[in-house]
Design a protein around this motif. Structure first.
Motif, short mmCIF file in Angstrom:
data_model
loop_
_atom_site.label_atom_id
_atom_site.label_comp_id
_atom_site.label_asym_id
_atom_site.label_seq_id
_atom_site.Cartn_x
_atom_site.Cartn_y
_atom_site.Cartn_z
N LEU A 29 0.84 -1.20 0.00
CA LEU A 29 0.00 0.00 0.00
C LEU A 29 0.87 1.24 0.00
O LEU A 29 1.88 1.31 0.69
N LEU A 30 0.44 2.23 -0.76
CA LEU A 30 1.11 3.52 -0.83
C LEU A 30 0.05 4.60 -0.72
O LEU A 30 -1.12 4.39 -1.08
N ALA A 31 0.47 5.78 -0.26
CA ALA A 31 -0.41 6.94 -0.20
C ALA A 31 0.44 8.19 -0.05
O ALA A 31 1.57 8.12 0.44
N PRO A 32 -0.11 9.32 -0.47
CA PRO A 32 0.59 10.58 -0.18
C PRO A 32 0.57 10.82 1.32
O PRO A 32 -0.34 10.35 2.03
N THR A 33 1.54 11.58 1.82
CA THR A 33 1.60 11.85 3.26
C THR A 33 0.34 12.53 3.77
O THR A 33 -0.01 12.39 4.94
N LEU A 34 -0.38 13.23 2.90
CA LEU A 34 -1.58 13.93 3.34
C LEU A 34 -2.68 12.98 3.81
O LEU A 34 -3.61 13.39 4.49
N LEU A 35 -2.55 11.69 3.50
CA LEU A 35 -3.55 10.71 3.95
C LEU A 35 -3.72 10.75 5.46
O LEU A 35 -4.85 10.67 5.96
N ARG A 36 -2.62 10.90 6.19
CA ARG A 36 -2.71 10.92 7.67
C ARG A 36 -3.66 12.01 8.16
O ARG A 36 -4.52 11.77 9.00
N SER A 37 -3.49 13.22 7.64
CA SER A 37 -4.33 14.34 8.07
C SER A 37 -5.77 14.17 7.61
O SER A 37 -6.70 14.51 8.34
N LEU A 88 -7.01 18.35 -15.36
CA LEU A 88 -8.41 17.96 -15.12
C LEU A 88 -9.29 19.12 -14.65
O LEU A 88 -10.48 18.94 -14.44
N GLY A 89 -8.69 20.29 -14.47
CA GLY A 89 -9.46 21.45 -14.05
C GLY A 89 -9.98 21.36 -12.62
O GLY A 89 -11.01 21.95 -12.29
N TRP A 90 -9.27 20.63 -11.77
CA TRP A 90 -9.70 20.47 -10.39
C TRP A 90 -9.40 21.73 -9.59
O TRP A 90 -8.43 22.43 -9.87
N PRO A 91 -10.20 22.03 -8.55
CA PRO A 91 -10.00 23.25 -7.76
C PRO A 91 -8.81 23.18 -6.81
O PRO A 91 -8.37 24.21 -6.29
N ASP A 92 -8.29 21.96 -6.54
CA ASP A 92 -7.13 21.81 -5.66
C ASP A 92 -6.36 20.57 -6.09
O ASP A 92 -6.73 19.92 -7.07
N THR A 93 -5.29 20.27 -5.37
CA THR A 93 -4.42 19.15 -5.76
C THR A 93 -4.57 17.91 -4.88
O THR A 93 -3.79 16.96 -5.03
N LEU A 94 -5.54 17.89 -3.98
CA LEU A 94 -5.64 16.77 -3.04
C LEU A 94 -5.79 15.42 -3.74
O LEU A 94 -4.98 14.51 -3.54
N HIS A 95 -6.81 15.26 -4.57
CA HIS A 95 -6.98 13.99 -5.30
C HIS A 95 -5.82 13.76 -6.25
O HIS A 95 -5.40 12.62 -6.48
N ALA A 96 -5.31 14.83 -6.82
CA ALA A 96 -4.23 14.71 -7.80
C ALA A 96 -2.97 14.08 -7.20
O ALA A 96 -2.22 13.40 -7.91
N GLU A 97 -2.73 14.27 -5.91
CA GLU A 97 -1.57 13.64 -5.29
C GLU A 97 -1.69 12.11 -5.33
O GLU A 97 -0.70 11.40 -5.54
N TYR A 98 -2.88 11.60 -5.14
CA TYR A 98 -3.10 10.16 -5.20
C TYR A 98 -2.88 9.64 -6.62
O TYR A 98 -2.27 8.58 -6.81
N ILE A 99 -3.36 10.38 -7.58
CA ILE A 99 -3.21 9.98 -8.98
C ILE A 99 -1.75 10.07 -9.41
O ILE A 99 -1.23 9.17 -10.08
N ALA A 100 -1.07 11.13 -8.99
CA ALA A 100 0.35 11.28 -9.31
C ALA A 100 1.16 10.12 -8.73
O ALA A 100 2.01 9.55 -9.41
N LEU A 101 0.89 9.78 -7.48
CA LEU A 101 1.62 8.68 -6.85
C LEU A 101 1.36 7.37 -7.59
O LEU A 101 2.27 6.56 -7.78
#
Length: 133
Positions: A29-37, A88-101
């Motif tokens: 399993l992998l995730a961006p560090t933001l998963l904790r928060s 993708l025209g998203w308002p922030d990068t939160l989901h994008a970190e998961y996709i990038a990883l």
């Protein structure tokens, strides 16, 4: 034994915690560090709204903390996340970190969010949560 790497979002981490799921050794399993928060915030909100007891929230938080999961958040991941969110025209990068990883290091992304899964078709492989069984 084939090793499969999955990026999971906070929704999946919390479902695994709720079910106290056992992750087979052939999966990583992998995730961006933001998963904790995000997990902490979602559990806090659930307790505040009366959906979970504090004891249950603590148990789920401890489960997620105990998962054998690699958390990443380096400059390369952030740069790729920025490009994906912009594309993708998203308002922030939160989901994008998961996709990038997922693009950088994993075989597939697992989410319970059907809308998100649809939005990232063609960018990454999306797997159902059952792939972790």
């Amino acid at each position: 034994m084939t090793l499969t790497k999955f990026v999971i979002g906070p929704d999946v981490a919390l479902r695994l915690a709720r079910d106290e799921a056992m992750i087979p050794d052939e999966h990583r399993l992998l995730a961006p560090t933001l998963l904790r928060s995000q997990v902490l915030s979602l559990l806090y909100r659930a307790v505040r709204q009366g959906e979970l007891s504090r004891k249950d929230a603590d148990r789920r938080l401890n489960y997620v903390r105990g998962l054998q999961m690699r958390l990443l958040g380096d400059r390369v991941l952030q740069n790729v996340a920025w490009k994906i969110a912009d594309q993708l025209g998203w308002p922030d990068t939160l989901h994008a970190e998961y996709i990038a990883l997922t693009q950088l290091q994993a075989d597939a992304f697992i989410t319970l969010d059907a809308e998100l899964a649809h939005a990232v078709e063609g960018l990454v492989m999306v797997a159902p949560i059952e792939a972790l069984s």
